[in-house]
Each structure stands twice: as C-alpha cells, then as structure tokens.
Design a protein around this motif. Sequence first.
Motif, PDB file in Angstrom:
ATOM      1  N   MET A   1       0.830  -1.207   0.000  1.00  0.00           N
ATOM      2  CA  MET A   1       0.000   0.000   0.000  1.00  0.00           C
ATOM      3  C   MET A   1       0.861   1.253   0.000  1.00  0.00           C
ATOM      4  SD  MET A   1      -2.760   1.639   0.210  1.00  0.00           S
ATOM      5  CE  MET A   1      -3.207   3.303   0.613  1.00  0.00           C
ATOM      6  N   SER A   2       1.843   1.229   0.926  1.00  0.00           N
ATOM      7  CA  SER A   2       2.672   2.398   1.074  1.00  0.00           C
ATOM      8  C   SER A   2       3.474   2.681  -0.195  1.00  0.00           C
ATOM      9  CB  SER A   2       3.597   2.177   2.263  1.00  0.00           C
ATOM     10  OG  SER A   2       4.275   3.346   2.540  1.00  0.00           O
ATOM     11  N   ALA A   4       2.633   1.894  -3.228  1.00  0.00           N
ATOM     12  CA  ALA A   4       1.719   2.402  -4.249  1.00  0.00           C
ATOM     13  C   ALA A   4       1.458   3.892  -4.032  1.00  0.00           C
ATOM     14  CB  ALA A   4       0.402   1.625  -4.195  1.00  0.00           C
ATOM     15  N   LEU A   5       1.300   4.264  -2.781  1.00  0.00           N
ATOM     16  CA  LEU A   5       1.067   5.687  -2.494  1.00  0.00           C
ATOM     17  C   LEU A   5       2.299   6.518  -2.820  1.00  0.00           C
ATOM     18  CD1 LEU A   5      -0.948   5.568   0.852  1.00  0.00           C
ATOM     19  CD2 LEU A   5      -1.788   6.070  -1.439  1.00  0.00           C
ATOM     20  N   ARG A   6       3.463   5.938  -2.550  1.00  0.00           N
ATOM     21  CA  ARG A   6       4.691   6.677  -2.878  1.00  0.00           C
ATOM     22  C   ARG A   6       4.787   6.890  -4.386  1.00  0.00           C
ATOM     23  NH1 ARG A   6       7.454   3.471   0.986  1.00  0.00           N
ATOM     24  NH2 ARG A   6       7.654   4.655   2.908  1.00  0.00           N
ATOM     25  N   ALA A   7       4.430   5.848  -5.151  1.00  0.00           N
ATOM     26  CA  ALA A   7       4.488   5.971  -6.612  1.00  0.00           C
ATOM     27  C   ALA A   7       3.506   7.039  -7.091  1.00  0.00           C
ATOM     28  CB  ALA A   7       4.154   4.625  -7.254  1.00  0.00           C
ATOM     29  N   LEU A   8       2.320   7.032  -6.512  1.00  0.00           N
ATOM     30  CA  LEU A   8       1.340   8.053  -6.884  1.00  0.00           C
ATOM     31  C   LEU A   8       1.855   9.446  -6.494  1.00  0.00           C
ATOM     32  CD1 LEU A   8      -1.461   8.920  -7.868  1.00  0.00           C
ATOM     33  CD2 LEU A   8      -2.349   8.422  -5.587  1.00  0.00           C
ATOM     34  N   GLY A   9       2.418   9.541  -5.293  1.00  0.00           N
ATOM     35  CA  GLY A   9       2.969  10.818  -4.839  1.00  0.00           C
ATOM     36  C   GLY A   9       4.064  11.317  -5.761  1.00  0.00           C
ATOM     37  N   ARG A  11       4.386  10.641  -8.859  1.00  0.00           N
ATOM     38  CA  ARG A  11       3.754  11.057 -10.108  1.00  0.00           C
ATOM     39  C   ARG A  11       3.198  12.492  -9.972  1.00  0.00           C
ATOM     40  NH1 ARG A  11       3.345  11.572 -15.329  1.00  0.00           N
ATOM     41  NH2 ARG A  11       1.246  11.988 -16.032  1.00  0.00           N
ATOM     42  N   VAL A  12       2.512  12.721  -8.859  1.00  0.00           N
ATOM     43  CA  VAL A  12       1.938  14.052  -8.618  1.00  0.00           C
ATOM     44  C   VAL A  12       3.059  15.091  -8.576  1.00  0.00           C
ATOM     45  CG1 VAL A  12       0.698  15.482  -6.947  1.00  0.00           C
ATOM     46  CG2 VAL A  12      -0.074  13.153  -7.395  1.00  0.00           C
ATOM     47  N   ALA A  13       4.120  14.765  -7.836  1.00  0.00           N
ATOM     48  CA  ALA A  13       5.237  15.712  -7.718  1.00  0.00           C
ATOM     49  C   ALA A  13       5.873  15.967  -9.079  1.00  0.00           C
ATOM     50  CB  ALA A  13       6.273  15.171  -6.740  1.00  0.00           C
ATOM     51  N   VAL A  15       4.489  15.769 -12.042  1.00  0.00           N
ATOM     52  CA  VAL A  15       3.618  16.617 -12.868  1.00  0.00           C
ATOM     53  C   VAL A  15       3.727  18.074 -12.404  1.00  0.00           C
ATOM     54  CG1 VAL A  15       1.215  17.149 -13.446  1.00  0.00           C
ATOM     55  CG2 VAL A  15       2.014  14.783 -13.471  1.00  0.00           C
ATOM     56  N   GLU A  16       3.705  18.268 -11.097  1.00  0.00           N
ATOM     57  CA  GLU A  16       3.819  19.641 -10.574  1.00  0.00           C
ATOM     58  C   GLU A  16       5.159  20.263 -10.952  1.00  0.00           C
ATOM     59  OE1 GLU A  16       1.037  19.045  -6.596  1.00  0.00           O
ATOM     60  OE2 GLU A  16       3.208  19.149  -6.417  1.00  0.00           O
TER      61      GLU A  16
ATOM     62  N   LEU B  58       2.833  24.021  -2.631  1.00  0.00           N
ATOM     63  CA  LEU B  58       2.284  23.317  -3.790  1.00  0.00           C
ATOM     64  C   LEU B  58       1.969  21.866  -3.449  1.00  0.00           C
ATOM     65  CD1 LEU B  58       1.721  23.564  -6.853  1.00  0.00           C
ATOM     66  CD2 LEU B  58       4.091  22.938  -7.258  1.00  0.00           C
ATOM     67  N   ARG B  59       2.877  21.218  -2.741  1.00  0.00           N
ATOM     68  CA  ARG B  59       2.663  19.813  -2.386  1.00  0.00           C
ATOM     69  C   ARG B  59       1.421  19.652  -1.508  1.00  0.00           C
ATOM     70  NH1 ARG B  59       5.922  19.219  -6.208  1.00  0.00           N
ATOM     71  NH2 ARG B  59       8.050  18.513  -5.851  1.00  0.00           N
ATOM     72  N   VAL B 140      -3.528  13.266 -10.983  1.00  0.00           N
ATOM     73  CA  VAL B 140      -3.132  14.356 -10.087  1.00  0.00           C
ATOM     74  C   VAL B 140      -4.366  15.097  -9.595  1.00  0.00           C
ATOM     75  CG1 VAL B 140      -1.803  16.492  -9.914  1.00  0.00           C
ATOM     76  CG2 VAL B 140      -0.927  14.583 -11.261  1.00  0.00           C
ATOM     77  N   PHE B 162       4.133  11.692   1.137  1.00  0.00           N
ATOM     78  CA  PHE B 162       4.058  10.927  -0.107  1.00  0.00           C
ATOM     79  C   PHE B 162       4.295  11.773  -1.359  1.00  0.00           C
ATOM     80  CE2 PHE B 162       1.580   8.314   2.871  1.00  0.00           C
ATOM     81  CZ  PHE B 162       2.360   7.162   2.803  1.00  0.00           C
ATOM     82  N   ILE B 163       3.871  13.010  -1.348  1.00  0.00           N
ATOM     83  CA  ILE B 163       4.096  13.851  -2.537  1.00  0.00           C
ATOM     84  C   ILE B 163       5.407  14.621  -2.377  1.00  0.00           C
ATOM     85  CG2 ILE B 163       3.128  15.625  -4.040  1.00  0.00           C
ATOM     86  CD1 ILE B 163       0.380  14.905  -2.945  1.00  0.00           C
ATOM     87  N   GLN B 190      -3.631   7.513   5.362  1.00  0.00           N
ATOM     88  CA  GLN B 190      -3.510   6.485   4.313  1.00  0.00           C
ATOM     89  C   GLN B 190      -4.801   5.703   4.190  1.00  0.00           C
ATOM     90  OE1 GLN B 190       0.086   3.990   4.075  1.00  0.00           O
ATOM     91  NE2 GLN B 190       0.906   5.305   5.672  1.00  0.00           N
ATOM     92  N   ARG B 194      -7.215   5.798   0.926  1.00  0.00           N
ATOM     93  CA  ARG B 194      -7.492   4.589   0.155  1.00  0.00           C
ATOM     94  C   ARG B 194      -9.003   4.379   0.015  1.00  0.00           C
ATOM     95  NH1 ARG B 194      -4.542   0.291  -1.353  1.00  0.00           N
ATOM     96  NH2 ARG B 194      -5.674  -1.638  -1.745  1.00  0.00           N
ATOM     97  N   TRP B 206      -3.156   2.935  -9.813  1.00  0.00           N
ATOM     98  CA  TRP B 206      -2.129   3.427  -8.901  1.00  0.00           C
ATOM     99  C   TRP B 206      -2.214   2.699  -7.561  1.00  0.00           C
ATOM    100  CZ3 TRP B 206       1.769   6.445 -10.330  1.00  0.00           C
ATOM    101  CH2 TRP B 206       1.620   7.199 -11.489  1.00  0.00           C
ATOM    102  N   GLY B 209      -0.994  -0.760  -7.094  1.00  0.00           N
ATOM    103  CA  GLY B 209       0.442  -0.947  -6.892  1.00  0.00           C
ATOM    104  C   GLY B 209       1.259  -0.850  -8.153  1.00  0.00           C
TER     105      GLY B 209
END
Lengths: 437, 212
Positions: A1-2, A4-9, A11-13, A15-16, B58-59, B140, B162-163, B190, B194, B206, B209
């Motif tokens: 889970m963690s 996956a969230l890091r990967a999403l994070g 991605r967001v970073a 893009v920003e 921003l984050r 995003v 995370f971001i 978290q 989720r 996402w 995983g």
Amino acid sequence: MSSALRALGRRVAAVEDGLGEPPADETLRTALALRAASRRERPRSGLFRMFAFGLAAGFATALPGWWVLSKYTDALCTPAPGFRIGSAALPGQVGRTIAAEDATVPLRFFEGSEVRLEPRTRARVTSVDARGAEVTLEVGTAHVEVTPRPGAHWLFRSGPFTVDVKGTRFDLAWDEQNDVFRLRLREGKVSVTGCAFGAGRTLIAGEEAHASCRAHVLSVTSFESGPATANTAVEAKAVPTPARGDAASDVAAPRASGAAPNQNSGSSAAVRRPDASRMAVPGWLELARSGRYAEAFARLQAADLEVERRKCGPAELLLLADTARLSEHESTAASAYHELRARFLGTPAAAEAAFNLGRLEAARARTSDATRWFRVYLDEAPDGPLAEAALGRLLEAELGTTGMESARATAAKYLARYPTGPRADVARRTLASDTAR
Amino acid sequence: MSPSHASVPHCSPPASTPARLPFFDSDRAIVAALRARQAAGGAALYDRYHAHVRRVLLRVLGPAGELHDLLHDVFVSAIDGIERLEEPDALRGWLTSIAVYHARAEIRARSRRRWFPLFSNDDLPQREANVVTPELDEAVRRTYEVLGKLAADERIAFALRFIGGMELVEVADACDVSLATIKRRLSRAQSKFRNIAARYSELDEWLAGGLP
C-alpha cells in the motif's frame, strides 16, 4: 500500500515540477526587503499576552456581527472598481491608450485617487481592482495622488521602471526616446524597481530620483517640498553632486549644506538645495547598514574615504570594505580589507576580511590566491559563521587549481562537518570521482 | 594580491552599474541581517527559499491560485517573527513549518468557504492560477480531490510524506508534533485516502500498486 502511495505521490510531484517554476517575483522580493527594514519587535511578555487575550475575548462576541455588517456595508458603499477620464468623466477602458494632447487630462479613480496627465503625455490603465490599479506611463509626465487605504496597492510602470505605491503623492516623468526617468515624491514613500534601481529602492517624501537605464545612472537628490506648480514639478532638474575619485559611481549623493547654489533656484520655488537644518542627511554608516551600498560609498567618497578609514574600528572598517565591495569598487574594498587585517589582526573582523579577500580573488579568477585566503579564514575562525562557506569555496577553488588530491581531502572534511550543506553534492561528486578511478 | 602581499594593484573601477543587494552565504548571515533590520536580509531570504517554500505549499495545497498570496504571507510571518527562531541554522525547517501553518489555515478557510459562502472572497479579483490546468493529468487532479476530503492535519502529513517525499522526522518537525503522533496521523490518512480513492477509477491502477 505504502509503495503504491509513494508511486502516486512521485507522479503528482513530477507533474507539478514539470509545470515549471515561475520566475522570481521582483515585486514580492522588494516588498519583503522593505518589510525586513521596517520590522518591529513584537511584544511577547506574559503581561502583554494576558492583556491581548482579555482584549481578544472582549471583542470576540462583537466581532462576527461587525464583520458581517461591514461586509455588506462595504459592498454597498464602495463603488465598483473603475475610472473616469477628463472633466466630462467619460468611463475609462482598461488597456486603452489615453493621450493628453494640448491640455491636462485627469483620470479619476473609484476610490478617490487621481492621475493627471500633462499635455503630450500618453498612458494606459492596464488593470483596476478593489485594491488599486496598474498604470503604464508610455511617455510624458503624470501627477499622481493615491488615496491611502488599508490594503491599497498601485503600480506605475514607465519603460523598465516600476513604482510600487500604497498611498502617496508624486510626480512621474518618462522620456523613452532619451531614456530619462524622473520621480519626485511629495508625500509618503514608494518603492522603485527596475534597471538602475536594481532589486528595489525606497524613496521617501522630499526625494527626487533621476535614472537612465542605458547609461546605468541613478541619482537621488532631495528637494524642499512646497507648493510646486504643475509645470515645474518634474521638469525642473535638481543638481546631482558628482562623486569624487571613482567618478563612474552610479549614485550621486545630495550635497551637504553650503553646496553650490542651485541652477534652478531663480526659476522655480519648488526646487531648492536641501537645507541641512531641516533635513537629516543619513551618513554612510546608516546607509550601509540599511543595505544602500552604492549611496553609502558615494557618501564616503564625498566625505574623504581616507579620513573615514582612519576613524574606523574593526567592525566599521569591515562594513566600509563591504560597502566598497558591494558597490563594485573592488580595489578600494581589497585595500580596506588589507588595512583591517594589518590594524586589527586576530579579531573576527580580520578573519572575515580574509574570507572576503578570497571571494574577491575568486571573482577575478585568481583561484590560487583565493584558495590561500579561504584557508586563512578557516585557520583563524574554524567555527566562524562563514566556515561552511569558506570550506565550500575552498573546495570549488581547489577543484579548479590544485588538483584532485587536496580537493578530495577538503571534500571529505566538508561532508564530515556539513553533510547536508549547500555544497554537499559537489563534495560527494568529488569523492565519487575518486572511487570511480 | 596574495595573503603575503598587502599592496593592492590599482585598477579602475568597472563602469557604473546598478546598485545590487549583497550576497549572503549562509542562513546565519540572512538571519543576522534580518535581525539587524537590513532590507537586504529580506531579499536574500526570498532568493534562497522562495522555491522551497513554494514547493511545500504546492505539495500540500496542489496547484491553487492562492499560492502567490500564501508565499507572501509565509515570508512576512518569517520576517516579523525572526526573533523567535532560536537556531539560525534551522532556518529552512522553520520556514517549512511556517509554510505548513499557512497551508493549514488555507485548507480550513477553503472548508469554511464551502460551508459558509458568506465568507467567500469571490467579490475580490482572483489572481491568475500559477499553472495551466489542462496540463495536469487526471490522477493528479483526483489525488487532490481526495486529499480535499481529508482533515487538514491528515492531508498535510500525507502530502508532505508521499508527494513531498519527506522523511517522517521532517514531516513531524514541519507539523510541530512528535514522531509517534505523525505516524498515527499518517496511518489514518492512508486509510482514509485509500477508502475515498476507491471511488475514482483514475486512481485504481495506482492503488493496485502498478504504474499506469
């Protein structure tokens, strides 16, 4: 889970970050510089806190009602942002050029501010909102009276210059063809940025600035405020005092009392030489301490630099040398740093002089001399406030001159002391190159 | 000119150039200048940290139009409160915590505006947003939508961790809470993220995983 969230994070970073960073906001930078200069201590005593708490509690009950009321009364009483042109009060259009041909044309804004355009002047109001407006003076002369209000914000642009205004009264002239900017401040204070003003310069009531962008000239003189007529308000030139010695100095200081008579004194009552009895002229120390180095240096030259140097203790001499360095008079700066070290060796100021000599040499690409001076600083002040910078600069200088061996030793020392320092990456790369071999 | 030769070779000064603010090498120098009320200190603080502070905002908040105003507020708070900074070398972390404080206030203000339109600033002219929204991808956009449904403190912890990719200790420092508290907060964030994100198909892959 963690993960996956890091990967999403990430991605967001990404893009920003991919959107890019906006360039530095010079207006905000200038505003913060002014804020820093006018900062006030906040009272923090327990008594004050108790008083503040009591006061806050008292107001807490009444505040919501007042807030709601003021919201609606403001909306009802304040006219919509906008402006009107001329005596006929024609509605103005944002972005449209307004040309004053043969007569003065007033622009009257919704909250009472007024901009009067002199004949043969062109200007555009580029935006109007609840806080104020932005006005571009394309050519000519404008007389400005901005009504002071909480939260008011006005900008006047002329060529490369920007005048940041809260509430004040001034005259602004811009001649694009001859690259001449003039601003005479009658009330309040403004901040001017752009070209010769650099990152920002505050003008206060009674000061008049003349600037030229191409020639990189800025002169700030004082005038005695009085009932100036519209026609002579800006056109009458004040006489800047030429600096001695390094005559190319970018700022001419106002004359002290007893200066040569003003060439305009016979034609205009509005412009006279400053009267020392009525106007306090800040000394070079005061100017330097407020970061106005070019003016401070000009003041030093006018006063006799050698005499001032002899009068200085270590701290003042360091500031004098810094003033010369930061106003780009490097040879004078180097000479003053050397004098400081000769007269006050063993003091923190002398160590700092060594660091600054290293910096001067590095700027001249004399890395070998720079290296030696940074070492001198580190010997004299191993835990000084500039130790990190000295070690980092030493590393950079060694990478360019003395070879990798000494650079690696310095890199290792740097990482041991400052693992997250600004030059930690350089140090790691230096050591990594060693490992790669 | 070397340390052993104090004589200075004469060289004419460079052509006149605009006045420049001094360069500050260290956080200590910036803090000292701010405490001495030097204008140059304010400019140096901005130069050194505006990108960092903007990134933190921003984050946490996403690409919002208010970033410029918040950036201003963070730096003004820092300048006004510089005497409260006990360790000048901790300037960066201190600024981060101020940015988080303002971001939290902004999140709560947004929440109030949603519930009480009376308190809206809609009558004020809006600044242009800092970003071009079409460039944001759906993942995003949805991420910030989900974050918008979390409590302010949970959202901040989640975004910084995370971001922003910050370490737990850094997140705890920025939020001014203990490590144990931030761990609990992150765990809750978290779990909520989720649950809410499960409603958005754009985030399915996402959360499964894998990278889409």
